[in-house]
Design a protein around this motif. Sequence first.
Motif, PDB file in Angstrom:
ATOM      1  N   ASP A 181      32.906  65.228 -18.678  1.00 16.96           N
ATOM      2  CA  ASP A 181      32.360  66.142 -17.683  1.00 16.96           C
ATOM      3  C   ASP A 181      31.418  67.151 -18.338  1.00 16.96           C
ATOM      4  OD1 ASP A 181      33.376  67.245 -14.660  1.00 16.96           O
ATOM      5  OD2 ASP A 181      32.620  68.804 -16.001  1.00 16.96           O
ATOM      6  N   ALA A 182      31.815  67.678 -19.492  1.00 13.36           N
ATOM      7  CA  ALA A 182      30.975  68.636 -20.203  1.00 13.36           C
ATOM      8  C   ALA A 182      29.692  67.991 -20.710  1.00 13.36           C
ATOM      9  CB  ALA A 182      31.755  69.242 -21.365  1.00 13.36           C
ATOM     10  N   ALA A 183      29.771  66.716 -21.083  1.00  8.34           N
ATOM     11  CA  ALA A 183      28.606  66.034 -21.644  1.00  8.34           C
ATOM     12  C   ALA A 183      27.599  65.623 -20.571  1.00  8.34           C
ATOM     13  CB  ALA A 183      29.057  64.804 -22.426  1.00  8.34           C
ATOM     14  N   LEU A 184      28.090  65.053 -19.474  1.00  9.27           N
ATOM     15  CA  LEU A 184      27.210  64.407 -18.494  1.00  9.27           C
ATOM     16  C   LEU A 184      27.152  65.118 -17.147  1.00  9.27           C
ATOM     17  CD1 LEU A 184      28.155  60.684 -19.205  1.00  9.27           C
ATOM     18  CD2 LEU A 184      26.030  61.849 -19.849  1.00  9.27           C
ATOM     19  N   GLY A 185      27.810  66.251 -17.035  1.00  3.62           N
ATOM     20  CA  GLY A 185      27.813  66.974 -15.775  1.00  3.62           C
ATOM     21  C   GLY A 185      29.062  66.688 -14.976  1.00  3.62           C
ATOM     22  N   PRO A 186      29.295  67.476 -13.919  1.00  3.66           N
ATOM     23  CA  PRO A 186      30.547  67.396 -13.169  1.00  3.66           C
ATOM     24  C   PRO A 186      30.879  65.990 -12.687  1.00  3.66           C
ATOM     25  CG  PRO A 186      29.276  69.293 -12.466  1.00  3.66           C
ATOM     26  CD  PRO A 186      28.396  68.523 -13.400  1.00  3.66           C
ATOM     27  N   ILE A 187      32.109  65.577 -12.934  1.00  3.49           N
ATOM     28  CA  ILE A 187      32.613  64.315 -12.387  1.00  3.49           C
ATOM     29  C   ILE A 187      32.990  64.567 -10.931  1.00  3.49           C
ATOM     30  CG2 ILE A 187      34.463  62.594 -12.534  1.00  3.49           C
ATOM     31  CD1 ILE A 187      34.591  63.270 -15.567  1.00  3.49           C
ATOM     32  N   THR A 188      32.469  63.736 -10.048  1.00  5.14           N
ATOM     33  CA  THR A 188      32.700  63.919  -8.617  1.00  5.14           C
ATOM     34  C   THR A 188      33.621  62.875  -8.017  1.00  5.14           C
ATOM     35  OG1 THR A 188      30.697  62.655  -8.153  1.00  5.14           O
ATOM     36  CG2 THR A 188      30.484  65.056  -8.262  1.00  5.14           C
ATOM     37  N   ASP A 189      33.808  61.743  -8.711  1.00  9.29           N
ATOM     38  CA  ASP A 189      34.643  60.701  -8.133  1.00  9.29           C
ATOM     39  C   ASP A 189      35.148  59.766  -9.215  1.00  9.29           C
ATOM     40  OD1 ASP A 189      35.968  59.344  -6.153  1.00  9.29           O
ATOM     41  OD2 ASP A 189      34.197  58.369  -5.316  1.00  9.29           O
ATOM     42  N   VAL A 190      36.257  59.116  -8.909  1.00 10.55           N
ATOM     43  CA  VAL A 190      36.780  58.037  -9.752  1.00 10.55           C
ATOM     44  C   VAL A 190      36.502  56.741  -9.002  1.00 10.55           C
ATOM     45  CG1 VAL A 190      38.802  57.085 -10.914  1.00 10.55           C
ATOM     46  CG2 VAL A 190      38.576  59.571 -10.642  1.00 10.55           C
ATOM     47  N   GLN A 283      42.311  68.373 -13.359  1.00 11.39           N
ATOM     48  CA  GLN A 283      43.521  67.800 -12.770  1.00 11.39           C
ATOM     49  C   GLN A 283      43.216  67.070 -11.468  1.00 11.39           C
ATOM     50  OE1 GLN A 283      46.918  70.205 -13.228  1.00 11.39           O
ATOM     51  NE2 GLN A 283      48.283  68.794 -12.176  1.00 11.39           N
ATOM     52  N   ARG A 284      42.264  67.537 -10.698  1.00 14.63           N
ATOM     53  CA  ARG A 284      41.883  66.830  -9.467  1.00 14.63           C
ATOM     54  C   ARG A 284      41.328  65.441  -9.779  1.00 14.63           C
ATOM     55  NH1 ARG A 284      39.239  72.211  -6.735  1.00 14.63           N
ATOM     56  NH2 ARG A 284      41.020  72.759  -5.392  1.00 14.63           N
ATOM     57  N   ILE A 285      40.538  65.336 -10.839  1.00  8.55           N
ATOM     58  CA  ILE A 285      39.996  64.030 -11.225  1.00  8.55           C
ATOM     59  C   ILE A 285      41.121  63.115 -11.697  1.00  8.55           C
ATOM     60  CG2 ILE A 285      38.385  62.834 -12.748  1.00  8.55           C
ATOM     61  CD1 ILE A 285      37.098  64.656 -10.588  1.00  8.55           C
ATOM     62  N   LEU A 286      42.026  63.629 -12.505  1.00  2.90           N
ATOM     63  CA  LEU A 286      43.157  62.833 -12.975  1.00  2.90           C
ATOM     64  C   LEU A 286      44.019  62.362 -11.804  1.00  2.90           C
ATOM     65  CD1 LEU A 286      44.228  65.041 -16.006  1.00  2.90           C
ATOM     66  CD2 LEU A 286      43.100  62.813 -16.128  1.00  2.90           C
ATOM     67  N   ASP A 287      44.188  63.217 -10.808  1.00  2.00           N
ATOM     68  CA  ASP A 287      44.986  62.846  -9.650  1.00  2.00           C
ATOM     69  C   ASP A 287      44.328  61.709  -8.868  1.00  2.00           C
ATOM     70  OD1 ASP A 287      47.289  63.519  -7.805  1.00  2.00           O
ATOM     71  OD2 ASP A 287      45.614  63.801  -6.423  1.00  2.00           O
ATOM     72  N   LYS A 288      42.999  61.746  -8.754  1.00  2.00           N
ATOM     73  CA  LYS A 288      42.294  60.645  -8.086  1.00  2.00           C
ATOM     74  C   LYS A 288      42.532  59.332  -8.823  1.00  2.00           C
ATOM     75  CE  LYS A 288      38.457  63.166  -5.884  1.00  2.00           C
ATOM     76  NZ  LYS A 288      36.989  63.280  -5.770  1.00  2.00           N
ATOM     77  N   ALA A 289      42.459  59.376 -10.154  1.00  2.00           N
ATOM     78  CA  ALA A 289      42.691  58.170 -10.953  1.00  2.00           C
ATOM     79  C   ALA A 289      44.107  57.674 -10.769  1.00  2.00           C
ATOM     80  CB  ALA A 289      42.394  58.453 -12.425  1.00  2.00           C
ATOM     81  N   LEU A 290      45.063  58.565 -10.795  1.00  2.00           N
ATOM     82  CA  LEU A 290      46.453  58.173 -10.651  1.00  2.00           C
ATOM     83  C   LEU A 290      46.705  57.536  -9.285  1.00  2.00           C
ATOM     84  CD1 LEU A 290      49.315  58.146 -11.824  1.00  2.00           C
ATOM     85  CD2 LEU A 290      49.622  60.449 -10.874  1.00  2.00           C
ATOM     86  N   ARG A 291      46.134  58.102  -8.231  1.00  3.52           N
ATOM     87  CA  ARG A 291      46.342  57.553  -6.898  1.00  3.52           C
ATOM     88  C   ARG A 291      45.730  56.164  -6.752  1.00  3.52           C
ATOM     89  NH1 ARG A 291      43.667  60.371  -3.429  1.00  3.52           N
ATOM     90  NH2 ARG A 291      42.970  62.166  -4.617  1.00  3.52           N
ATOM     91  N   LEU A 292      44.636  55.919  -7.456  1.00  8.58           N
ATOM     92  CA  LEU A 292      44.036  54.576  -7.417  1.00  8.58           C
ATOM     93  C   LEU A 292      44.917  53.539  -8.097  1.00  8.58           C
ATOM     94  CD1 LEU A 292      40.243  55.254  -8.111  1.00  8.58           C
ATOM     95  CD2 LEU A 292      41.251  54.405  -5.992  1.00  8.58           C
ATOM     96  N   THR A 293      45.643  53.960  -9.121  1.00  9.00           N
ATOM     97  CA  THR A 293      46.484  53.005  -9.846  1.00  9.00           C
ATOM     98  C   THR A 293      47.822  52.763  -9.153  1.00  9.00           C
ATOM     99  OG1 THR A 293      47.526  54.689 -11.245  1.00  9.00           O
ATOM    100  CG2 THR A 293      45.465  53.692 -12.039  1.00  9.00           C
ATOM    101  N   THR A 294      48.200  53.633  -8.224  1.00 11.36           N
ATOM    102  CA  THR A 294      49.496  53.489  -7.559  1.00 11.36           C
ATOM    103  C   THR A 294      49.362  53.101  -6.092  1.00 11.36           C
ATOM    104  OG1 THR A 294      49.505  55.882  -7.095  1.00 11.36           O
ATOM    105  CG2 THR A 294      50.617  55.120  -9.083  1.00 11.36           C
ATOM    106  N   SER A 295      48.136  52.954  -5.596  1.00  6.81           N
ATOM    107  CA  SER A 295      47.945  52.634  -4.168  1.00  6.81           C
ATOM    108  C   SER A 295      48.140  51.138  -3.931  1.00  6.81           C
ATOM    109  CB  SER A 295      46.548  53.051  -3.729  1.00  6.81           C
ATOM    110  OG  SER A 295      45.557  52.391  -4.488  1.00  6.81           O
TER     111      SER A 295
END
Length: 295
Positions: A181-190, A283-295
């Motif tokens: 995120d710091a390198a390439l700008g804000p992460i908006t989605d997984v 943490q919001r980005i991590l939560d998106k990733a986690l929800r994709l792996t458990t859906s």
Amino acid sequence: MGAGVVRVGLVGAGPWATAVHAPGLAGHPGTELTAVWARRPEAAAELGAPVVGDFDELLGLVDAVAFAVPPAVQGELAIRAAEAGKHVILEKPVAASVAEAERVVAAVERAGVASIVVFIRRFAPEVVSWLAEIHARQGWAGGSVRWLSGALLGGAYSHSPWRHTGGALADIGPHVIDLLDAALGPITDVLAAHRGEPDIWQLLLQHEAGPTSTATLSMALPTRPTVTELAVFGVNDLANLELDGRATPAQDSYALLLDDFVQMVHSGTTTHRVNAARGLHVQRILDKALRLTTS
């Protein structure tokens, strides 16, 4: 407050507290390790500061609180510390859930206290230089990270229940998300996320300005030494960084973190590149990733 030494209470007495927080706080010229509170008093007693019997006692003795406990423990205690007007040094993830992390940030902002999350790599000079090199040029199209270790197979952190439950996404994922995120700008989605065995996470991330990045993470591979490779690429070719044995030791990076923290406390500043609000974004980005792996 004035320019005196910042009195800090430490919560936790595990391996990370022992190796980094306690010696860092005791050895920094701007901080004093005033008190320790931990689940195991006998471990707390080895950290070189008076041991207190409960969290409220600790709050009554200090200007700030440093946490070295699992996220499920940290969240509620951090809220109580902020509500008591104490500045906070937070571990990552900030809390057990996004909702609780939001409550931490709200409490910190209401109280107007300083906060820093221990994204320890962001304070290493080689990472600061790498990011400066990237930001000095335009035209980056993407990035990638490989962070592979055997930390869950043996060693100081292999007996940590929350690390086994959350795996690499919970433990090293915050560092990876923060750095990309710091390198390439804000992460908006997984865009995609997958968890395979043994504890192998693959992420595809979308950044606000258009680039995408990928991350491969594991803490359950017999990899010696740890592989920590970061790269961005585009019209400028490559900007590579390897954080292996040549990386700045965590203790040295923590001293640089404390430099910033002390300055924030004395100046009344609450903004910082890795404050509590930054921890919530990650943490919001991590939560998106986690929800994709458990859906």
